[in-house]
Scaffold this motif. Structure first.
Motif, short mmCIF file in Angstrom:
data_model
loop_
_atom_site.label_atom_id
_atom_site.label_comp_id
_atom_site.label_asym_id
_atom_site.label_seq_id
_atom_site.Cartn_x
_atom_site.Cartn_y
_atom_site.Cartn_z
N GLU A 143 30.51 -39.96 -7.61
CA GLU A 143 30.87 -39.03 -6.53
C GLU A 143 30.58 -39.70 -5.19
OE1 GLU A 143 32.22 -36.06 -6.55
OE2 GLU A 143 32.23 -35.64 -8.71
N GLU A 144 31.45 -39.43 -4.21
CA GLU A 144 31.29 -39.99 -2.87
C GLU A 144 30.70 -38.95 -1.92
OE1 GLU A 144 34.92 -43.06 -2.19
OE2 GLU A 144 35.50 -40.96 -2.30
N LEU A 145 29.83 -39.39 -1.04
CA LEU A 145 29.34 -38.52 0.03
C LEU A 145 30.31 -38.53 1.20
CD1 LEU A 145 25.54 -39.42 -0.06
CD2 LEU A 145 26.63 -37.34 -0.91
N ASP A 146 31.04 -39.64 1.36
CA ASP A 146 32.09 -39.74 2.38
C ASP A 146 33.41 -40.07 1.68
OD1 ASP A 146 30.55 -39.39 4.73
OD2 ASP A 146 29.93 -41.49 4.67
N SER A 147 34.39 -39.20 1.78
CA SER A 147 35.71 -39.55 1.28
C SER A 147 36.38 -40.45 2.32
CB SER A 147 36.56 -38.29 1.08
OG SER A 147 36.85 -37.69 2.34
N ILE A 152 25.87 -41.17 -7.21
CA ILE A 152 26.32 -40.68 -5.91
C ILE A 152 26.17 -41.80 -4.89
CG2 ILE A 152 26.11 -38.83 -4.21
CD1 ILE A 152 26.56 -37.86 -7.09
N CYS A 153 27.24 -42.12 -4.18
CA CYS A 153 27.19 -43.21 -3.20
C CYS A 153 27.83 -42.74 -1.88
CB CYS A 153 27.93 -44.43 -3.72
SG CYS A 153 29.63 -44.12 -4.25
N GLU A 154 27.64 -43.53 -0.85
CA GLU A 154 28.24 -43.19 0.44
C GLU A 154 29.76 -43.12 0.29
OE1 GLU A 154 26.92 -45.42 3.82
OE2 GLU A 154 24.89 -45.66 3.04
N MET A 155 30.34 -44.18 -0.24
CA MET A 155 31.77 -44.23 -0.50
C MET A 155 32.03 -45.23 -1.61
SD MET A 155 34.97 -45.32 1.99
CE MET A 155 34.77 -43.96 3.12
#
Length: 345
Positions: free
Chosen positions: A195-199, A77-80
């Motif tokens: 998975e992104e935390l910010d699309s 899981i990353c920011e973007m």
């Protein structure tokens, strides 16, 4: 009666102060890698604070269990996704869109009629260093926005733009790679779901929201500051490096309590024009939106993602500590969040 009332008031003040003291004492201070368990999740997940500049890779040498923990998880899981981040920064806007024209005083305002001949020459000297910077004119960016774009592009098309393919064996010389890039390479290497935390859309919406709060100011002042920044790039860049080096030192010490404070100094330097114009309010709003509000937004995603999957969550270290940091928010939701390898001074 008065004495009794005074004693009650004093006692209440003591309780209030003591509560604040204890709350501050319970906030996380050291550590970049944290184990998340409890609250009904099936398997442990991990929260890791990254460093968005070069130099952060060295911290992995001091976290002996890092590799084994990373490969034990199922999902990254990353920011973007950084490929999407670069697309967002370099994507050419639809020529029919006027989103970048809104801040101008008139719809037909351009650099051609706003700058003096001397200022045009100075701007051209910066743009001509990289042909891609001509996009500034194509987008007709507001001066403060153009300046940010010049800074980004002038970093010699920083190594963040170079992404090896999934099958590229690029993992031997990693010390100069930005840590976020390395982690995504590793996630690809081990076929982890990302998975992104910010699309892209969410981050663009956030960026537009921040830009919409840019205070009304003289466009003459904006232009003068942009020209000043171009002419004094070396001095400004030197100060920027000084701030970043201090931030890196704290990062390598895993001092998440002070990282947030130093990050604010970096943000204030990046917003020199706001400080110059005495508009500290915008800087505070920007910091709140980029850190606190994103933390709140991310928490909704994180709690859903860790229910059934073991996740490795990598976000900027500035998002970990503090009352509104991710660690404290997870703890407030009854998760156990414990530092894997606590660094002590």
């Amino acid at each position: 009666m008065k004495n009794n009332l005074l004693l009650i008031i004093t006692f209440l003040i003591f309780l209030s102060c003591n509560g604040k003291y204890n709350q501050q004492e319970s906030l996380p201070k050291y550590g970049l890698l944290w184990k998340i368990t409890g609250n009904g999740i099936q398997s442990p997940s991990y929260l890791f604070g990254t460093f968005h500049e070069q130099g952060g890779m060295s911290v992995l040498d001091s976290i002996q269990s890092f590799d084994s923990i990373f490969i034990s998880t199922d999902q990254f899981i990353c920011e973007m996704d950084l490929r999407n981040a670069v697309k967002l920064l370099t994507k050419k806007k639809d020529s029919k869109s006027n989103s970048y024209l809104k801040p101008w005083p008139n719809a037909d305002s351009t650099y051609v009629n706003l700058l003096t001949d001397k200022q045009k020459s100075i701007l051209d000297s910066a743009i001509n260093k990289d042909e891609s910077l001509r996009i500034i004119r194509e987008w007709n960016l507001r001066p403060v926005q153009a300046l940010s774009f010049i800074k980004y592009q002038s970093q010699k098309n920083a190594k963040i733009n170079k992404f090896p393919s999934k099958d590229n064996s690029y993992y031997d010389s990693v010390r100069t790679i930005i840590l976020d890039v390395y982690l995504q390479q590793q996630a690809n290497k081990y076929n982890m779901n990302i998975e992104e935390l910010d699309s892209m859309e969410e981050f663009q919406k956030l960026n537009d929201s921040i830009n919409s709060r840019l205070p009304t100011m003289s466009y003459k002042s904006e232009v003068e500051f942009m020209i000043y920044s171009i002419q004094n790039y070396q001095k400004i860049d030197s100060l920027q490096k000084e701030y970043i080096n201090k931030l890196l030192t704290l990062y390598l010490q895993q001092d998440i309590a002070l990282i947030g404070q130093q990050q604010k100094e970096v943000n204030r330097h990046n917003n020199m024009i706001m400080s110059f114009l005495g508009n500290e309010n915008f800087i505070e709003i920007q910091e709140k939106m980029l850190i606190d509000e994103r933390n709140n937004f991310w928490m909704k995603k994180i709690t859903n993602l860790i229910i059934d999957n073991s996740c490795f969550i990598a976000v900027g270290a500035g998002h970990l500590g503090g009352e509104k940091g991710l660690i404290n928010q997870l703890r407030n939701l009854n998760y156990s969040v414990v530092s894997v390898e606590k660094t002590k001074k």
